[in-house]
Design a protein around this motif. Structure first.
Motif, PDB file in Angstrom:
ATOM      1  N   PHE A  16      17.210  12.998  90.970  1.00 46.18           N
ATOM      2  CA  PHE A  16      17.933  14.111  91.577  1.00 46.18           C
ATOM      3  C   PHE A  16      17.326  15.437  91.123  1.00 46.18           C
ATOM      4  CE2 PHE A  16      20.742  10.542  91.926  1.00 46.18           C
ATOM      5  CZ  PHE A  16      21.290  10.695  93.185  1.00 46.18           C
ATOM      6  N   SER A  17      16.108  15.359  90.631  1.00 45.41           N
ATOM      7  CA  SER A  17      15.382  16.568  90.249  1.00 45.41           C
ATOM      8  C   SER A  17      14.827  17.254  91.494  1.00 45.41           C
ATOM      9  CB  SER A  17      14.226  16.222  89.314  1.00 45.41           C
ATOM     10  OG  SER A  17      13.359  17.336  89.156  1.00 45.41           O
ATOM     11  N   PRO A  18      15.043  18.580  91.631  1.00 44.96           N
ATOM     12  CA  PRO A  18      14.472  19.299  92.786  1.00 44.96           C
ATOM     13  C   PRO A  18      12.953  19.351  92.752  1.00 44.96           C
ATOM     14  CG  PRO A  18      15.451  20.840  91.222  1.00 44.96           C
ATOM     15  CD  PRO A  18      15.826  19.467  90.750  1.00 44.96           C
TER      16      PRO A  18
ATOM     17  N   ALA B 159      32.240  16.995  97.047  1.00 42.07           N
ATOM     18  CA  ALA B 159      31.575  18.285  96.859  1.00 42.07           C
ATOM     19  C   ALA B 159      32.253  19.126  95.788  1.00 42.07           C
ATOM     20  CB  ALA B 159      31.544  19.051  98.178  1.00 42.07           C
ATOM     21  N   ASP B 160      33.533  18.840  95.468  1.00 41.16           N
ATOM     22  CA  ASP B 160      34.276  19.601  94.462  1.00 41.16           C
ATOM     23  C   ASP B 160      34.269  18.930  93.094  1.00 41.16           C
ATOM     24  OD1 ASP B 160      35.000  21.532  96.379  1.00 41.16           O
ATOM     25  OD2 ASP B 160      36.684  20.289  97.050  1.00 41.16           O
ATOM     26  N   ALA B 161      33.687  17.755  93.003  1.00 40.64           N
ATOM     27  CA  ALA B 161      33.570  17.086  91.699  1.00 40.64           C
ATOM     28  C   ALA B 161      32.499  17.795  90.874  1.00 40.64           C
ATOM     29  CB  ALA B 161      33.209  15.615  91.897  1.00 40.64           C
ATOM     30  N   SER B 162      32.497  17.555  89.577  1.00 39.71           N
ATOM     31  CA  SER B 162      31.477  18.170  88.726  1.00 39.71           C
ATOM     32  C   SER B 162      30.096  17.643  89.117  1.00 39.71           C
ATOM     33  CB  SER B 162      31.754  17.865  87.256  1.00 39.71           C
ATOM     34  OG  SER B 162      31.489  16.501  86.969  1.00 39.71           O
ATOM     35  N   SER B 163      29.066  18.411  88.777  1.00 41.33           N
ATOM     36  CA  SER B 163      27.705  17.980  89.119  1.00 41.33           C
ATOM     37  C   SER B 163      27.365  16.665  88.434  1.00 41.33           C
ATOM     38  CB  SER B 163      26.690  19.060  88.735  1.00 41.33           C
ATOM     39  OG  SER B 163      26.794  19.367  87.351  1.00 41.33           O
ATOM     40  N   GLY B 164      27.877  16.468  87.205  1.00 41.69           N
ATOM     41  CA  GLY B 164      27.619  15.209  86.510  1.00 41.69           C
ATOM     42  C   GLY B 164      28.295  14.032  87.182  1.00 41.69           C
ATOM     43  N   GLN B 165      29.553  14.226  87.629  1.00 36.48           N
ATOM     44  CA  GLN B 165      30.258  13.161  88.336  1.00 36.48           C
ATOM     45  C   GLN B 165      29.551  12.826  89.647  1.00 36.48           C
ATOM     46  OE1 GLN B 165      34.123  15.120  88.354  1.00 36.48           O
ATOM     47  NE2 GLN B 165      34.972  13.486  87.087  1.00 36.48           N
TER      48      GLN B 165
ATOM     49  N   MET C 121      26.323  10.815  88.840  1.00 33.44           N
ATOM     50  CA  MET C 121      26.566   9.445  88.408  1.00 33.44           C
ATOM     51  C   MET C 121      27.021   8.572  89.572  1.00 33.44           C
ATOM     52  SD  MET C 121      25.778   8.817  85.290  1.00 33.44           S
ATOM     53  CE  MET C 121      26.680   7.329  84.930  1.00 33.44           C
ATOM     54  N   LEU C 122      27.944   9.084  90.391  1.00 39.00           N
ATOM     55  CA  LEU C 122      28.424   8.314  91.529  1.00 39.00           C
ATOM     56  C   LEU C 122      27.301   8.018  92.512  1.00 39.00           C
ATOM     57  CD1 LEU C 122      31.874  10.025  92.178  1.00 39.00           C
ATOM     58  CD2 LEU C 122      31.526   7.606  91.667  1.00 39.00           C
ATOM     59  N   CYS C 123      26.547   9.055  92.862  1.00 37.12           N
ATOM     60  CA  CYS C 123      25.476   8.874  93.842  1.00 37.12           C
ATOM     61  C   CYS C 123      24.381   7.968  93.298  1.00 37.12           C
ATOM     62  CB  CYS C 123      24.894  10.230  94.238  1.00 37.12           C
ATOM     63  SG  CYS C 123      26.057  11.289  95.104  1.00 37.12           S
ATOM     64  N   SER C 124      24.072   8.134  92.017  1.00 35.70           N
ATOM     65  CA  SER C 124      23.034   7.308  91.402  1.00 35.70           C
ATOM     66  C   SER C 124      23.421   5.836  91.400  1.00 35.70           C
ATOM     67  CB  SER C 124      22.787   7.795  89.970  1.00 35.70           C
ATOM     68  OG  SER C 124      21.969   6.886  89.269  1.00 35.70           O
ATOM     69  N   LEU C 125      24.632   5.543  90.927  1.00 35.79           N
ATOM     70  CA  LEU C 125      25.031   4.146  90.756  1.00 35.79           C
ATOM     71  C   LEU C 125      25.364   3.473  92.082  1.00 35.79           C
ATOM     72  CD1 LEU C 125      27.149   4.575  87.514  1.00 35.79           C
ATOM     73  CD2 LEU C 125      24.815   3.728  87.720  1.00 35.79           C
ATOM     74  N   PHE C 126      26.072   4.181  92.975  1.00 38.03           N
ATOM     75  CA  PHE C 126      26.345   3.602  94.290  1.00 38.03           C
ATOM     76  C   PHE C 126      25.046   3.424  95.071  1.00 38.03           C
ATOM     77  CE2 PHE C 126      30.685   4.130  93.378  1.00 38.03           C
ATOM     78  CZ  PHE C 126      31.435   3.507  94.361  1.00 38.03           C
ATOM     79  N   GLY C 127      24.163   4.424  94.966  1.00 38.30           N
ATOM     80  CA  GLY C 127      22.885   4.315  95.665  1.00 38.30           C
ATOM     81  C   GLY C 127      22.067   3.135  95.183  1.00 38.30           C
ATOM     82  N   LEU C 128      22.001   2.954  93.862  1.00 38.33           N
ATOM     83  CA  LEU C 128      21.257   1.828  93.303  1.00 38.33           C
ATOM     84  C   LEU C 128      21.854   0.501  93.734  1.00 38.33           C
ATOM     85  CD1 LEU C 128      20.368   2.704  89.590  1.00 38.33           C
ATOM     86  CD2 LEU C 128      18.787   2.153  91.438  1.00 38.33           C
ATOM     87  N   PHE C 129      23.162   0.399  93.636  1.00 37.31           N
ATOM     88  CA  PHE C 129      23.816  -0.865  93.965  1.00 37.31           C
ATOM     89  C   PHE C 129      23.582  -1.237  95.425  1.00 37.31           C
ATOM     90  CE2 PHE C 129      27.270  -3.828  94.708  1.00 37.31           C
ATOM     91  CZ  PHE C 129      27.246  -4.571  93.546  1.00 37.31           C
ATOM     92  N   GLY C 130      23.562  -0.224  96.287  1.00 32.02           N
ATOM     93  CA  GLY C 130      23.348  -0.504  97.700  1.00 32.02           C
ATOM     94  C   GLY C 130      21.940  -0.956  98.033  1.00 32.02           C
ATOM     95  N   GLU C 131      20.975  -0.656  97.152  1.00 32.15           N
ATOM     96  CA  GLU C 131      19.577  -0.995  97.440  1.00 32.15           C
ATOM     97  C   GLU C 131      19.064  -2.189  96.652  1.00 32.15           C
ATOM     98  OE1 GLU C 131      17.936   0.145  99.756  1.00 32.15           O
ATOM     99  OE2 GLU C 131      18.449   2.224 100.194  1.00 32.15           O
ATOM    100  N   LEU C 132      19.684  -2.515  95.548  1.00 29.86           N
ATOM    101  CA  LEU C 132      19.144  -3.521  94.633  1.00 29.86           C
ATOM    102  C   LEU C 132      19.142  -4.927  95.219  1.00 29.86           C
ATOM    103  CD1 LEU C 132      20.508  -2.577  91.104  1.00 29.86           C
ATOM    104  CD2 LEU C 132      18.131  -3.083  91.659  1.00 29.86           C
TER     105      LEU C 132
ATOM    106  N   LEU D 298      19.946  14.489  84.018  1.00 30.40           N
ATOM    107  CA  LEU D 298      20.226  15.755  84.682  1.00 30.40           C
ATOM    108  C   LEU D 298      21.717  15.891  84.989  1.00 30.40           C
ATOM    109  CD1 LEU D 298      17.252  16.079  87.197  1.00 30.40           C
ATOM    110  CD2 LEU D 298      17.558  17.251  85.026  1.00 30.40           C
ATOM    111  N   SER D 299      22.312  16.985  84.570  1.00 29.38           N
ATOM    112  CA  SER D 299      23.726  17.345  84.820  1.00 29.38           C
ATOM    113  C   SER D 299      24.721  16.465  84.070  1.00 29.38           C
ATOM    114  CB  SER D 299      24.053  17.294  86.325  1.00 29.38           C
ATOM    115  OG  SER D 299      23.246  18.206  87.042  1.00 29.38           O
ATOM    116  N   LEU D 300      24.262  15.555  83.227  1.00 33.48           N
ATOM    117  CA  LEU D 300      25.192  14.640  82.560  1.00 33.48           C
ATOM    118  C   LEU D 300      25.632  15.191  81.201  1.00 33.48           C
ATOM    119  CD1 LEU D 300      23.777  11.059  83.218  1.00 33.48           C
ATOM    120  CD2 LEU D 300      25.371  12.414  84.584  1.00 33.48           C
ATOM    121  N   HIS D 301      26.935  15.138  80.948  1.00 33.67           N
ATOM    122  CA  HIS D 301      27.493  15.480  79.644  1.00 33.67           C
ATOM    123  C   HIS D 301      26.914  14.525  78.599  1.00 33.67           C
ATOM    124  CE1 HIS D 301      30.579  15.593  76.456  1.00 33.67           C
ATOM    125  NE2 HIS D 301      30.859  16.809  76.913  1.00 33.67           N
ATOM    126  N   PRO D 302      26.733  14.971  77.355  1.00 35.34           N
ATOM    127  CA  PRO D 302      26.188  14.080  76.316  1.00 35.34           C
ATOM    128  C   PRO D 302      26.907  12.733  76.204  1.00 35.34           C
ATOM    129  CG  PRO D 302      26.231  16.328  75.489  1.00 35.34           C
ATOM    130  CD  PRO D 302      26.891  16.358  76.843  1.00 35.34           C
TER     131      PRO D 302
END
Length: 479
Positions: A91-93, A297-303, A306-317, A330-334
């Motif tokens: 998700f890096s520009p 769109a109103d969720a935090s950038s980290g949320q 994480m959602l897009c990353s994990l749902f996206g991966l699961f849909g393709e794996l 990127l954008s993730l809380h520690p």
């Protein structure tokens, strides 16, 4: 088991180990800027994005291994040895991942004949050709991941646990608005004139996009035929009638009551109409624990990530896939960086034989990888071209301070880890052989240089004094 063995990029040559304790292998590449982490992933992306239709670039080299029930095979030699799926995610520009090839299947191929996509290379998030970023990209990525769930209904409960770990209830509400072509299709369907519409006897509703909206459906008519496409659309529109409201559709994917598998016909129907540009995704609603629902769109950038990353991966794996993840922090809380592998485990659990390669700057992700005994490979910016870089396996470095110092070469002010290391080195050298004392001095002098040349990082004089005192004590002990 699919496994990358060796990669040669323009800047370096890298070998991966064969060790794996679980059904999937995870390798983490780390190092300073300019060391070639992203270049390694880009090399793999460039290589596999061209296969099997094109030859791989001559200036790049990739060697992999596939263990079969009969015997292991090595690539690249035979098309049968390719991994079934290669997934590049960031998700890096500044992404340099190659874009995927266009899917040339017709809707009838996808939804009636169940034809699988032939291109093995997929992307999630941003690639070098991405034009949509921000909130719209997040919604699109999450939606595509959800649509692909229709191919694996038995595995969706894993995503419920992902939602729960991100402090959301186990459901997602998708709200769609019919656009002009969607209005025309539904109007013709309810009046029994769908074939007339497709044959041109009835006209489409006026729309702001003009004929461009019309063309996507015209292409399907040309490639599929009016009769077959009409039957397909009738089934699709029938499946969505129960979700229809005044302006569009509301569809809830509910993981709590294990109802998700009952809605897959509707999911496929929505996916088909989206490919026809008949619907627009208005809202993707999430349900935070003890709070009112919010749009993605109103969720935090980290949320969102994480959602897009994990749902996206699961849909393709699929099993035996190669997964490339660049800068997952990127954008993730520690706290979420520390829990990254737990969520990745939940996504990988239904699959086996995958090789996941991650490039990261995060000491927390590296620390977690070391504690899990994953392969961690450290690259150096000053490593000569094509020199092998060796994996880190020392579990004593698996603390935040230790990881910053040993893996990233970053001095930490007032570090308890440094003080303990210095005490241990001095203590051991008192009774050690001359060879061990020489090695200890080399390490101490490296620490001295690191704290003297901290490249803008503010360090305390006491840290450097402590290191120099340790050097004197080791030298005196050797006399």
């Amino acid at each position: 088991m699919f496994r990358i063995e060796e990669v040669s990029s323009p800047r370096c040559k890298l070998k991966f180990s064969s060790r794996t304790r679980e059904s999937n292998q995870v390798s983490v590449i780390t190092g300073p800027n300019g060391s070639g982490k992203t270049e390694i992933l880009k090399t793999l992306s460039d290589w596999f994005s061209r296969l099997p239709q094109e030859q791989a670039p001559e200036h790049l080299h990739v060697r992999w291994k596939i263990d079969t029930p009969l015997a292991p095979t090595w690539g690249p030699y035979d098309e049968q040895n390719f991994p079934p799926r290669v997934i590049a995610q960031t998700f890096s520009p500044f992404s340099r991942f190659a874009p995927p090839k266009r899917d040339t299947r017709t809707l009838f191929d996808v939804y009636a004949n169940q034809t699988t996509e032939q291109c093995l290379y997929r992307t999630i998030g941003i690639h070098s050709g991405t034009q949509v970023v921000g909130g719209p990209l997040g919604k699109l990525t999450l939606e595509q991941g959800i649509f692909r769930l229709s191919e694996a209904p038995e595995q969706t409960q894993n995503l419920g646990s992902v939602l729960d770990s991100l402090r959301f209830e186990r459901r997602i509400n998708l709200q769609y608005r019919k656009n002009a072509i969607g209005e025309s299709l539904f109007s013709a369907y309810t009046q029994g004139h769908l074939r007339d519409l497709l044959s041109g006897k009835k006209t489409f509703a006026s729309n702001v996009h003009g004929i461009s909206v019309d063309l996507s459906l015209r292409r399907e008519i040309r490639d599929t035929g009016i009769e077959s496409l009409s039957n397909l659309l009738e089934n699709v529109l029938s499946a969505l009638e129960r979700y229809l409201d005044r302006d569009g559709f509301q569809f809830v994917l509910d993981f709590r009551e294990k109802q998700a598998s009952l809605n897959y016909a509707a999911l496929k129907a929505l996916s088909l109409l989206r490919r026809l540009d008949a619907l627009t995704l208005e809202r993707c609603e999430l349900y935070p624990h003890l709070r009112k629902q919010i749009d993605l769109a109103d969720a935090s950038s980290g949320q969102q990530q994480m959602l897009c990353s994990l749902f996206g991966l699961f849909g393709e794996l699929s099993s035996n896939s190669l997964v490339l993840i660049d800068e997952p922090e990127l954008s993730l809380h520690p706290t979420w960086q520390m829990g990254f592998f737990e969520r990745l485990d939940a996504i990988l659990q239904p699959f086996e034989g995958c090789h996941v390669i991650i490039a990261t700057h995060s000491p927390l992700i590296v620390q977690s990888a070391l504690k899990r005994d994953f392969e961690v490979i450290q690259l150096r910016a000053d490593t000569p071209n094509f020199q092998m870089n060796h994996p880190l396996r020392d579990q004593s470095h698996a603390s935040v301070e230790g990881t910053l110092l040993e893996v990233f070469g970053t001095p930490v002010t007032g570090s308890a880890y440094l003080a303990n290391e210095l005490f241990e080195m001095v203590s051991v050298s008192e009774t050690a052989s001359s060879e061990i004392r020489k090695e200890t001095l080399v390490r101490l002098e490296w620490l001295e240089s690191l704290y003297q040349n901290s490249q803008g990082i503010v360090t305390q004089k006491e840290d450097l004094d402590l290191i120099q005192r340790a050097i004197r004590l080791v030298k005196v002990g050797g006399e």
